[in-house]
Design an enzyme around this catalytic site. Structure first.
Site, PDB file in Angstrom:
ATOM      1  N   HIS A 140    -129.367  61.782 -24.874  1.00 36.48           N
ATOM      2  CA  HIS A 140    -128.664  63.011 -25.267  1.00 36.48           C
ATOM      3  C   HIS A 140    -129.650  63.980 -25.911  1.00 36.48           C
ATOM      4  O   HIS A 140    -129.624  65.182 -25.648  1.00 36.48           O
ATOM      5  CB  HIS A 140    -127.530  62.694 -26.249  1.00 36.48           C
ATOM      6  CG  HIS A 140    -126.477  61.770 -25.690  1.00 36.48           C
ATOM      7  ND1 HIS A 140    -125.947  61.952 -24.430  1.00 36.48           N
ATOM      8  CD2 HIS A 140    -125.864  60.675 -26.205  1.00 36.48           C
ATOM      9  CE1 HIS A 140    -125.042  60.987 -24.212  1.00 36.48           C
ATOM     10  NE2 HIS A 140    -124.986  60.209 -25.266  1.00 36.48           N
TER      11      HIS A 140
ATOM     12  N   ARG B 225    -116.125  56.328 -26.808  1.00 38.37           N
ATOM     13  CA  ARG B 225    -117.465  55.723 -26.875  1.00 38.37           C
ATOM     14  C   ARG B 225    -117.738  55.137 -28.266  1.00 38.37           C
ATOM     15  O   ARG B 225    -117.048  55.471 -29.226  1.00 38.37           O
ATOM     16  CB  ARG B 225    -118.506  56.786 -26.518  1.00 38.37           C
ATOM     17  CG  ARG B 225    -118.381  57.210 -25.071  1.00 38.37           C
ATOM     18  CD  ARG B 225    -119.502  58.125 -24.665  1.00 38.37           C
ATOM     19  NE  ARG B 225    -119.371  58.478 -23.256  1.00 38.37           N
ATOM     20  CZ  ARG B 225    -120.356  58.901 -22.497  1.00 38.37           C
ATOM     21  NH1 ARG B 225    -121.563  59.060 -23.011  1.00 38.37           N
ATOM     22  NH2 ARG B 225    -120.156  59.186 -21.230  1.00 38.37           N
TER      23      ARG B 225
ATOM     24  N   SER C 142    -114.213  64.173 -13.245  1.00 35.16           N
ATOM     25  CA  SER C 142    -114.041  63.673 -14.623  1.00 35.16           C
ATOM     26  C   SER C 142    -113.252  64.618 -15.542  1.00 35.16           C
ATOM     27  O   SER C 142    -113.655  64.874 -16.671  1.00 35.16           O
ATOM     28  CB  SER C 142    -115.406  63.335 -15.238  1.00 35.16           C
ATOM     29  OG  SER C 142    -116.091  62.387 -14.457  1.00 35.16           O
TER      30      SER C 142
ATOM     31  N   LEU D 251    -124.756  87.029 -21.618  1.00 41.85           N
ATOM     32  CA  LEU D 251    -124.360  85.748 -21.025  1.00 41.85           C
ATOM     33  C   LEU D 251    -123.341  85.074 -21.935  1.00 41.85           C
ATOM     34  O   LEU D 251    -123.584  84.909 -23.130  1.00 41.85           O
ATOM     35  CB  LEU D 251    -125.604  84.841 -20.897  1.00 41.85           C
ATOM     36  CG  LEU D 251    -125.370  83.366 -20.577  1.00 41.85           C
ATOM     37  CD1 LEU D 251    -124.816  83.182 -19.176  1.00 41.85           C
ATOM     38  CD2 LEU D 251    -126.675  82.572 -20.708  1.00 41.85           C
TER      39      LEU D 251
ATOM     40  N   ASP E  47    -124.498  65.116 -16.741  1.00 40.25           N
ATOM     41  CA  ASP E  47    -124.300  63.660 -16.764  1.00 40.25           C
ATOM     42  C   ASP E  47    -125.626  62.924 -16.547  1.00 40.25           C
ATOM     43  O   ASP E  47    -126.548  63.466 -15.933  1.00 40.25           O
ATOM     44  CB  ASP E  47    -123.271  63.279 -15.681  1.00 40.25           C
ATOM     45  CG  ASP E  47    -122.678  61.898 -15.917  1.00 40.25           C
ATOM     46  OD1 ASP E  47    -122.789  61.377 -17.041  1.00 40.25           O
ATOM     47  OD2 ASP E  47    -122.104  61.341 -14.963  1.00 40.25           O
TER      48      ASP E  47
ATOM     49  N   ARG F 124    -128.249  56.784 -18.643  1.00 34.42           N
ATOM     50  CA  ARG F 124    -129.127  56.148 -17.653  1.00 34.42           C
ATOM     51  C   ARG F 124    -130.583  56.565 -17.855  1.00 34.42           C
ATOM     52  O   ARG F 124    -131.503  55.782 -17.699  1.00 34.42           O
ATOM     53  CB  ARG F 124    -128.661  56.499 -16.236  1.00 34.42           C
ATOM     54  CG  ARG F 124    -127.523  55.606 -15.758  1.00 34.42           C
ATOM     55  CD  ARG F 124    -126.775  56.186 -14.596  1.00 34.42           C
ATOM     56  NE  ARG F 124    -125.821  57.201 -15.047  1.00 34.42           N
ATOM     57  CZ  ARG F 124    -125.071  57.917 -14.234  1.00 34.42           C
ATOM     58  NH1 ARG F 124    -125.179  57.758 -12.928  1.00 34.42           N
ATOM     59  NH2 ARG F 124    -124.219  58.787 -14.729  1.00 34.42           N
ATOM     60  N   TRP F 125    -130.789  57.810 -18.242  1.00 35.05           N
ATOM     61  CA  TRP F 125    -132.152  58.300 -18.511  1.00 35.05           C
ATOM     62  C   TRP F 125    -132.769  57.501 -19.662  1.00 35.05           C
ATOM     63  O   TRP F 125    -133.925  57.080 -19.582  1.00 35.05           O
ATOM     64  CB  TRP F 125    -132.109  59.786 -18.850  1.00 35.05           C
ATOM     65  CG  TRP F 125    -133.451  60.435 -19.015  1.00 35.05           C
ATOM     66  CD1 TRP F 125    -134.174  61.086 -18.054  1.00 35.05           C
ATOM     67  CD2 TRP F 125    -134.237  60.496 -20.219  1.00 35.05           C
ATOM     68  NE1 TRP F 125    -135.360  61.558 -18.582  1.00 35.05           N
ATOM     69  CE2 TRP F 125    -135.420  61.206 -19.907  1.00 35.05           C
ATOM     70  CE3 TRP F 125    -134.057  60.020 -21.518  1.00 35.05           C
ATOM     71  CZ2 TRP F 125    -136.419  61.460 -20.846  1.00 35.05           C
ATOM     72  CZ3 TRP F 125    -135.061  60.258 -22.457  1.00 35.05           C
ATOM     73  CH2 TRP F 125    -136.217  60.967 -22.119  1.00 35.05           C
TER      74      TRP F 125
END
Ligand code: IPE
Ligand code: IPE
Ligand code: MG
Length: 246
Positions: free
Chosen positions: A40, A74, A199, A134, A22, A26-27
């Protein structure tokens, strides 16, 4: 494991780490970008960093919350951009990830994804199917309540067909009908950007996860932040409802 990492080799590592990535919007704002999409884009580097860290520590499962069922609300530009970004990420990086032994998986309503994104995803999943180092599990168009609803529906169908009696329903019955039933529950749940909420992420699976919330915005998150979260995990005393050591 290299000795310069802040990890205690005597203490267990999480087998499964889940991350709510998240703070991209804001970044972008903090860096003066008008478009949230720049955040993003920058977040892709953080995904690569976390993958490197997981491979370094030999963590077996990593689940990344990439797009929620609610994120469809969005603006169209942002949603379209995110879907393109995901496809580009897969096309550009899958070769290297396959070489490194990463097995790509996805949970969520994948049928909601636009065709080019879904095709890239299916191809990457197929190409990496045999890998075992992984499991990288992308939560896409994912909602935990929806996952439980889907499981409930499948159980009801089995009861209706006479395959299952209501009195036979256990936690295992539900677990077996989740999107990735073989994956162990997350031991550590990380959320970036400081929000104190889950969330609608993995509600069933995080019952006993250790929570780690950092104010660092996702595009700024790098290996040292990940190691710090693991170190914090190693300092926790997990009880699972039992009493602690005397
Ligand atoms: C997380 O960053 C990425 C997605 C939800 C896809 P946000 O876009 O939610 O960033 P903030 O929370 O607005 O800063
Ligand atoms: C959660 O972040 C979803 C993902 C990280 C994909 P959000 O930014 O959508 O969550 P809220 O709206 O702050 O709860
Ligand atoms: Mg957000």
């Amino acid at each position: 494991m290299p000795g310069d990492l802040p990890i205690d080799p005597q203490k267990p590592l999480p087998r499964h780490v889940a991350i709510i990535m998240d703070g991209n919007g804001r970044w972008a704002q903090q860096h003066g970008y008008a478009a949230r999409l720049q955040g993003h884009r920058a977040g892709v580097e953080s995904v690569k960093a976390v993958l490197r860290a997981c491979q370094e520590l030999r963590i077996r499962y990593l689940t990344l919350f990439a797009f929620s069922t609610e994120n469809w609300k969005r603006p169209k530009d942002e949603v379209d951009g995110l879907m393109r970004l995901l496809r580009d990420f897969l096309v550009e990086n899958m070769g290297e990830l396959v070489e490194k032994g990463v097995r790509l998986r996805a949970i969520g309503h994948l049928q909601d994804l636009p065709d080019p994104t879904r095709h890239a995803l299916e191809e990457a999943i197929e190409r990496s199917r045999q890998n075992m180092a992984l499991d990288l599990i992308l939560a896409l168009s994912y909602g935990a309540r929806q996952e439980i609803v889907d499981a409930a529906r499948r159980i009801a169908e089995d009861v209706q067909r006479g395959l299952l009696r209501p009195s036979e329903i256990t936690e295992q019955t539900i677990q077996a009908r989740l999107y990735a039933p073989d994956v162990p529950d997350p031991d550590l749940l990380i959320r970036t950007s400081g929000e104190l909420r889950v969330s609608n992420f993995l509600l069933w699976q995080i019952s006993y996860a250790e929570l780690y919330i950092t104010p660092v915005l996702w595009p700024d998150f790098r290996e040292p932040h990940f190691y710090e979260a693991v170190r914090a995990f190693q300092g926790r005393q997990r009880r699972f409802g039992n009493v602690g050591p005397a």
